[in-house]
Scaffold this motif. Sequence first.
Motif, PDB file in Angstrom:
ATOM      1  N   PHE A 127      41.775  29.140  48.086  1.00  0.00           N
ATOM      2  CA  PHE A 127      40.431  28.791  48.543  1.00  0.00           C
ATOM      3  C   PHE A 127      40.356  27.281  48.715  1.00  0.00           C
ATOM      4  O   PHE A 127      40.585  26.538  47.758  1.00  0.00           O
ATOM      5  CB  PHE A 127      39.383  29.233  47.513  1.00  0.00           C
ATOM      6  CG  PHE A 127      39.447  30.694  47.139  1.00  0.00           C
ATOM      7  CD1 PHE A 127      38.593  31.610  47.726  1.00  0.00           C
ATOM      8  CD2 PHE A 127      40.372  31.143  46.211  1.00  0.00           C
ATOM      9  CE1 PHE A 127      38.655  32.957  47.382  1.00  0.00           C
ATOM     10  CE2 PHE A 127      40.431  32.487  45.852  1.00  0.00           C
ATOM     11  CZ  PHE A 127      39.571  33.393  46.449  1.00  0.00           C
ATOM     12  N   CYS A 128      40.065  26.810  49.920  1.00  0.00           N
ATOM     13  CA  CYS A 128      39.894  25.375  50.172  1.00  0.00           C
ATOM     14  C   CYS A 128      41.133  24.604  49.697  1.00  0.00           C
ATOM     15  O   CYS A 128      42.189  24.763  50.279  1.00  0.00           O
ATOM     16  CB  CYS A 128      38.619  24.856  49.500  1.00  0.00           C
ATOM     17  SG  CYS A 128      37.160  25.856  49.831  1.00  0.00           S
ATOM     18  N   TRP A 129      41.017  23.814  48.620  1.00  0.00           N
ATOM     19  CA  TRP A 129      42.151  23.068  48.063  1.00  0.00           C
ATOM     20  C   TRP A 129      43.337  23.993  47.825  1.00  0.00           C
ATOM     21  O   TRP A 129      44.490  23.659  48.138  1.00  0.00           O
ATOM     22  CB  TRP A 129      41.715  22.414  46.742  1.00  0.00           C
ATOM     23  CG  TRP A 129      42.732  21.615  46.006  1.00  0.00           C
ATOM     24  CD1 TRP A 129      42.931  20.257  46.097  1.00  0.00           C
ATOM     25  CD2 TRP A 129      43.679  22.077  45.022  1.00  0.00           C
ATOM     26  NE1 TRP A 129      43.944  19.858  45.247  1.00  0.00           N
ATOM     27  CE2 TRP A 129      44.416  20.963  44.570  1.00  0.00           C
ATOM     28  CE3 TRP A 129      43.982  23.332  44.487  1.00  0.00           C
ATOM     29  CZ2 TRP A 129      45.425  21.060  43.610  1.00  0.00           C
ATOM     30  CZ3 TRP A 129      44.981  23.438  43.526  1.00  0.00           C
ATOM     31  CH2 TRP A 129      45.692  22.310  43.099  1.00  0.00           C
ATOM     32  N   GLY A 130      43.073  25.157  47.275  1.00  0.00           N
ATOM     33  CA  GLY A 130      44.141  26.109  46.991  1.00  0.00           C
ATOM     34  C   GLY A 130      44.848  26.626  48.227  1.00  0.00           C
ATOM     35  O   GLY A 130      45.991  27.088  48.152  1.00  0.00           O
ATOM     36  N   GLY A 131      44.182  26.548  49.375  1.00  0.00           N
ATOM     37  CA  GLY A 131      44.800  27.012  50.617  1.00  0.00           C
ATOM     38  C   GLY A 131      46.049  26.228  50.974  1.00  0.00           C
ATOM     39  O   GLY A 131      47.029  26.782  51.479  1.00  0.00           O
ATOM     40  N   LYS A 132      46.020  24.927  50.700  1.00  0.00           N
ATOM     41  CA  LYS A 132      47.192  24.094  50.968  1.00  0.00           C
ATOM     42  C   LYS A 132      48.346  24.484  50.047  1.00  0.00           C
ATOM     43  O   LYS A 132      49.504  24.588  50.482  1.00  0.00           O
ATOM     44  CB  LYS A 132      46.830  22.619  50.763  1.00  0.00           C
ATOM     45  CG  LYS A 132      47.994  21.654  50.836  1.00  0.00           C
ATOM     46  CD  LYS A 132      48.526  21.469  52.240  1.00  0.00           C
ATOM     47  CE  LYS A 132      49.483  20.279  52.295  1.00  0.00           C
ATOM     48  NZ  LYS A 132      49.979  20.019  53.655  1.00  0.00           N
ATOM     49  N   VAL A 133      48.025  24.717  48.763  1.00  0.00           N
ATOM     50  CA  VAL A 133      49.070  25.082  47.802  1.00  0.00           C
ATOM     51  C   VAL A 133      49.704  26.419  48.191  1.00  0.00           C
ATOM     52  O   VAL A 133      50.927  26.577  48.164  1.00  0.00           O
ATOM     53  CB  VAL A 133      48.496  25.143  46.376  1.00  0.00           C
ATOM     54  CG1 VAL A 133      49.591  25.521  45.387  1.00  0.00           C
ATOM     55  CG2 VAL A 133      47.873  23.809  45.988  1.00  0.00           C
ATOM     56  N   VAL A 147      47.207  34.636  51.675  1.00  0.00           N
ATOM     57  CA  VAL A 147      45.885  34.649  52.307  1.00  0.00           C
ATOM     58  C   VAL A 147      45.260  33.279  52.109  1.00  0.00           C
ATOM     59  O   VAL A 147      45.268  32.736  50.996  1.00  0.00           O
ATOM     60  CB  VAL A 147      44.967  35.737  51.713  1.00  0.00           C
ATOM     61  CG1 VAL A 147      43.566  35.645  52.323  1.00  0.00           C
ATOM     62  CG2 VAL A 147      45.546  37.123  51.939  1.00  0.00           C
ATOM     63  N   LEU A 148      44.748  32.707  53.193  1.00  0.00           N
ATOM     64  CA  LEU A 148      44.018  31.440  53.121  1.00  0.00           C
ATOM     65  C   LEU A 148      42.560  31.705  53.463  1.00  0.00           C
ATOM     66  O   LEU A 148      42.260  32.283  54.512  1.00  0.00           O
ATOM     67  CB  LEU A 148      44.582  30.419  54.116  1.00  0.00           C
ATOM     68  CG  LEU A 148      46.098  30.187  54.153  1.00  0.00           C
ATOM     69  CD1 LEU A 148      46.420  29.062  55.127  1.00  0.00           C
ATOM     70  CD2 LEU A 148      46.650  29.885  52.775  1.00  0.00           C
TER      71      LEU A 148
END
Length: 241
Positions: A127-133, A147-148
Amino acid sequence: MAGVQCCSNPPTLDPNSGLGYLEELGGLKTYISGSSSDSKSAVLLISDVFGYEAPNIRLIADKAAAAGFYAVVPDFFNGDPYNIDGDSRPVLEWLKDHGTDKGLEDAKPVVEALKSKGFSAIGAVGFCWGGKVVTELAKSKSIEAAVLLHPSLVTLDDIKEVNIPIEILAAEIDSITPPALVEQYKEILATKVPHVDSYVEIIPKVEHGWTVRYNVDDESASKSANEAHNKMLEWFSKYLN
């Protein structure tokens, strides 16, 4: 504007929220929902800047557990999530101490810990920041599906290196990852078919953060968020089971 949208609708953190329990996993304090003995596959949920005590991300983990997954939400910020009200640092300053590169390094032992528990099929949602990770994990083939949800900081070069099935659900109203950029993600991923399956959708009339920073008492907001959660679970059911 982007910084404002990134941090809009901050959640009220609750360390006691959710149906699950806390346990150390891969060196990080982690919210866990589901049973390792009853589940065949695991889902790693990587939060936005507000961290793992946000009630909604734990609610999503509980949904994943109800769907048969072993769901884990690690504290990637080690007790220091962004606090829009009490933090004197702008979010860009906070990010200097909590970069997505560190998030990736912290995620690797979590994935290995899940494998050591016997999970051979692992998915990750960011989610958000976690999407990059999660995108970084999707480059390394250390997970089986990604999943982003309204991701931040994901570049076109990142997308070019993705080599596992990936679903991207983006917001129509998003100054951080605008629809024009998401369309470019889609074009790049289309060139990878049939070797890498992908699904990209821009959800109309929703804003960045809509899947995790929504008011559960708002029927319309909950409906939009729940539809995204269901699409996420369907993606993982397709590629992890």
